[in-house]
Design a protein around this motif. Structure first.
Motif, PDB file in Angstrom:
ATOM      1  N   ARG B  38     -29.662  52.403  -5.804  1.00 48.90           N
ATOM      2  CA  ARG B  38     -30.247  53.070  -4.633  1.00 48.90           C
ATOM      3  C   ARG B  38     -30.090  54.595  -4.727  1.00 48.90           C
ATOM      4  N   MET B  39     -29.061  55.054  -5.400  1.00 42.84           N
ATOM      5  CA  MET B  39     -28.883  56.499  -5.570  1.00 42.84           C
ATOM      6  C   MET B  39     -29.813  57.052  -6.645  1.00 42.84           C
ATOM      7  N   LEU B  40     -30.119  56.217  -7.679  1.00 37.33           N
ATOM      8  CA  LEU B  40     -30.795  56.744  -8.872  1.00 37.33           C
ATOM      9  C   LEU B  40     -32.234  56.266  -9.050  1.00 37.33           C
ATOM     10  N   ASP B  41     -32.577  55.146  -8.415  1.00 34.33           N
ATOM     11  CA  ASP B  41     -33.920  54.576  -8.530  1.00 34.33           C
ATOM     12  C   ASP B  41     -34.265  54.195  -9.971  1.00 34.33           C
ATOM     13  N   SER B  42     -33.314  53.692 -10.706  1.00 38.67           N
ATOM     14  CA  SER B  42     -33.583  53.236 -12.072  1.00 38.67           C
ATOM     15  C   SER B  42     -32.556  52.164 -12.437  1.00 38.67           C
ATOM     16  N   ARG B  43     -33.048  51.021 -12.854  1.00 38.16           N
ATOM     17  CA  ARG B  43     -32.122  49.940 -13.236  1.00 38.16           C
ATOM     18  C   ARG B  43     -31.303  50.315 -14.467  1.00 38.16           C
ATOM     19  N   ASP B  44     -31.966  50.969 -15.430  1.00 36.99           N
ATOM     20  CA  ASP B  44     -31.258  51.356 -16.657  1.00 36.99           C
ATOM     21  C   ASP B  44     -30.141  52.350 -16.353  1.00 36.99           C
ATOM     22  N   ASP B  45     -30.481  53.356 -15.540  1.00 34.25           N
ATOM     23  CA  ASP B  45     -29.466  54.357 -15.193  1.00 34.25           C
ATOM     24  C   ASP B  45     -28.345  53.713 -14.370  1.00 34.25           C
ATOM     25  N   ALA B  46     -28.740  52.807 -13.465  1.00 36.83           N
ATOM     26  CA  ALA B  46     -27.737  52.140 -12.631  1.00 36.83           C
ATOM     27  C   ALA B  46     -26.790  51.312 -13.502  1.00 36.83           C
ATOM     28  N   MET B  47     -27.340  50.698 -14.534  1.00 36.91           N
ATOM     29  CA  MET B  47     -26.485  49.899 -15.425  1.00 36.91           C
ATOM     30  C   MET B  47     -25.521  50.811 -16.191  1.00 36.91           C
ATOM     31  N   ASP B  48     -26.029  51.939 -16.680  1.00 44.51           N
ATOM     32  CA  ASP B  48     -25.152  52.872 -17.403  1.00 44.51           C
ATOM     33  C   ASP B  48     -24.048  53.392 -16.482  1.00 44.51           C
ATOM     34  N   VAL B  49     -24.428  53.724 -15.245  1.00 42.65           N
ATOM     35  CA  VAL B  49     -23.425  54.241 -14.303  1.00 42.65           C
ATOM     36  C   VAL B  49     -22.414  53.144 -13.975  1.00 42.65           C
ATOM     37  N   THR B  50     -22.896  51.928 -13.755  1.00 48.46           N
ATOM     38  CA  THR B  50     -21.986  50.821 -13.435  1.00 48.46           C
ATOM     39  C   THR B  50     -20.976  50.621 -14.563  1.00 48.46           C
ATOM     40  N   GLN B  51     -21.484  50.682 -15.793  1.00 49.02           N
ATOM     41  CA  GLN B  51     -20.601  50.508 -16.947  1.00 49.02           C
ATOM     42  C   GLN B  51     -19.542  51.627 -16.970  1.00 49.02           C
ATOM     43  N   THR B  52     -19.997  52.851 -16.753  1.00 51.52           N
ATOM     44  CA  THR B  52     -19.063  53.994 -16.739  1.00 51.52           C
ATOM     45  C   THR B  52     -18.026  53.830 -15.630  1.00 51.52           C
ATOM     46  N   VAL B  53     -18.483  53.399 -14.463  1.00 52.10           N
ATOM     47  CA  VAL B  53     -17.571  53.243 -13.318  1.00 52.10           C
ATOM     48  C   VAL B  53     -16.464  52.246 -13.666  1.00 52.10           C
ATOM     49  N   PHE B  54     -16.852  51.092 -14.179  1.00 56.62           N
ATOM     50  CA  PHE B  54     -15.824  50.071 -14.462  1.00 56.62           C
ATOM     51  C   PHE B  54     -14.897  50.510 -15.595  1.00 56.62           C
TER      52      PHE B  54
END
Lengths: 253, 179
Positions: B38-54
């Motif tokens: 919802r912050m980035l409007d991109s599934r790919d970017d959201a996945m990269d951010v999620t990976q970084t977060v964890f």
């Protein structure tokens, strides 16, 4: 008449389910008197129900596996860096060692009909790092997200070398077949980053790789004649094709 | 968002228990991914951010302050990572991937997808601070107090920011004919 801050807060708190009982009575009394108050309350309630109607989306099925695979094993106690860790903290050395390990693993796992042709005598293409070949031009890339395998494959070119750069994750063992149409092109090497266990075999016009989990690796193809070619990729799980893709190299005339 | 359950899992994570790590991952991957999306409007970017977060969470888990609730820590990291990502000058174009829920009719799916896309477009049209509070309130279901804890701002600021965010969002949605 403008709505004062206190009643604005009460309207918002009511919409958000955070109003106290005593405040609720006051809000009711206010709304009974104020047309603007009722309009705002209705407007906000409608907006919030629109927002709340948006479904949550599911993360990609392989994401959990990617994250778990990226997790380093926990250390039981803090360790001070040893001699080799200090040496390998230098990026150039890290890349060199990783690359050398990749070549060593390749040679230990590889069985190829091309060995007798002398293809492996030429290792001039096996320089640099697979993470980001400095001069390699990206010719094309495919990204996919299947239940069995997900990731990206890019075809790059550096001089006479074509590089298949694969960043993949598989939830169970898979095979990757890369067929290239021009038979004058030959397999010239393989390297992988911070992993082991990838199996590779090469024959004229085809490379086969076996892998599991998260893998980043590169396959080097010698294309001395600069010939046009299509690399056809097939991903197989349990002997069944689960995904197909192709990448083209078209030389500029 | 039970503190006791999370605290127990975190203690096991600090001890290197991969099962506990996976349990926390299973519990939080969807909200973290949704917040990033919802912050980035991109599934790919959201996945990269999620990976970084964890990865950041688990690499720093032994520095986790148990006086804070785990969800407020991980959501704060998610929002900060998403905002950092937005600030990157060079970004690849997102690869759109729309998953279809087989349990619903195509019509429902289209309506739902249109609503989701319309709301997402409106979210991207408002400023990042406002988008952040909307994501926390409506997509992560946080209370005023929890939003204040995550963003480290007083409740009063949460309320006024949320009100302004909704006003902006309402205007954009009205213009686009969704609301």
């Amino acid at each position: 008449m403008a709505i004062d801050q206190k009643h604005l807060d009460l309207i918002n708190a009511d919409i958000d389910g955070e109003i106290r009982d005593s405040d609720r009575r006051e809000l009711r009394a206010f709304l009974a008197e104020s047309v603007e108050g009722r309009a705002l309350h209705e407007e906000l309630a409608s907006l919030c129900s629109t927002l709340d109607a948006v479904d949550a989306i599911d993360p990609p099925p392989h994401m959990r596996h990617v994250i778990m695979s990226s997790m380093k094993p926990a250390r039981t106690k803090p360790e001070s860096p040893g001699f080799f860790q200090k040496i390998f903290a230098i990026p150039a050395l890290t890349h060199s060692v990783t690359f050398a390990a990749g070549i060593f693993l390749t040679l230990s796992l590889l069985h190829s009909g091309q060995i007798s042709t002398g293809a492996f005598d030429d290792v001039t293409g096996l320089v640099g790092t697979i993470a980001d070949p400095i001069d390699a031009e990206v010719l094309g890339a495919v990204a996919f997200d299947k239940p069995e395998v997900a990731g990206k494959v890019a075809l790059r070119r550096s001089g006479a070398m074509l590089i298949l750069d694969m960043d993949l994750v598989a939830v169970r063992p898979i095979e990757v077949e890369a067929d290239y149409t021009d038979r004058t092109i030959w397999f010239n090497g393989f390297a992988q980053l911070e992993s082991s266990g990838t199996k590779i075999s090469a024959e004229t016009g085809r490379i086969r790789l076996g892998m599991d989990g998260k893998r980043r690796f590169a396959v080097y193809l010698q294309n001395k004649g600069g010939r046009e070619t299509t690399v056809k990729l097939r991903f197989l799980a349990g002997g069944k094709v689960v995904h197909e893709a192709s990448l083209d190299y078209m030389p500029t005339r | 968002m039970s503190k006791t359950d999370d605290t127990n899992l975190i203690e096991r994570c600090v001890g290197g228990d991969r099962k506990a790590i996976e349990t926390l991952l299973v519990k939080y991957e969807k909200p973290v991914f949704n917040a990033a999306f919802r912050m980035l409007d991109s599934r790919d970017d959201a996945m990269d951010v999620t990976q970084t977060v964890f990865l950041k969470v688990f690499e720093n888990i032994d520095h986790y302050d148990p006086s804070r609730r785990f969800f407020s820590w991980i959501y704060r990291i998610t929002l900060n990572e998403s905002i950092n990502w937005l600030g990157k000058a060079k970004r690849l174009q997102p690869l759109k991937h729309e998953a279809v829920d087989e349990g619903r009719s195509l019509e429902q799916e289209v309506d739902s997808a249109n609503l989701s896309k319309g709301v997402q477009a409106a979210l991207m049209a408002i400023n990042t601070d406002y988008r952040t509070v909307i994501v926390l309130k409506h997509f992560l279901g946080c209370s005023y107090g929890e939003i204040g804890e995550i963003l480290e701002i007083p409740d009063k600021t949460v309320k006024s920011r949320l009100y302004s965010a909704r006003q902006q969002l309402k205007d954009v949605l009205t213009q686009s004919g969704i609301h």
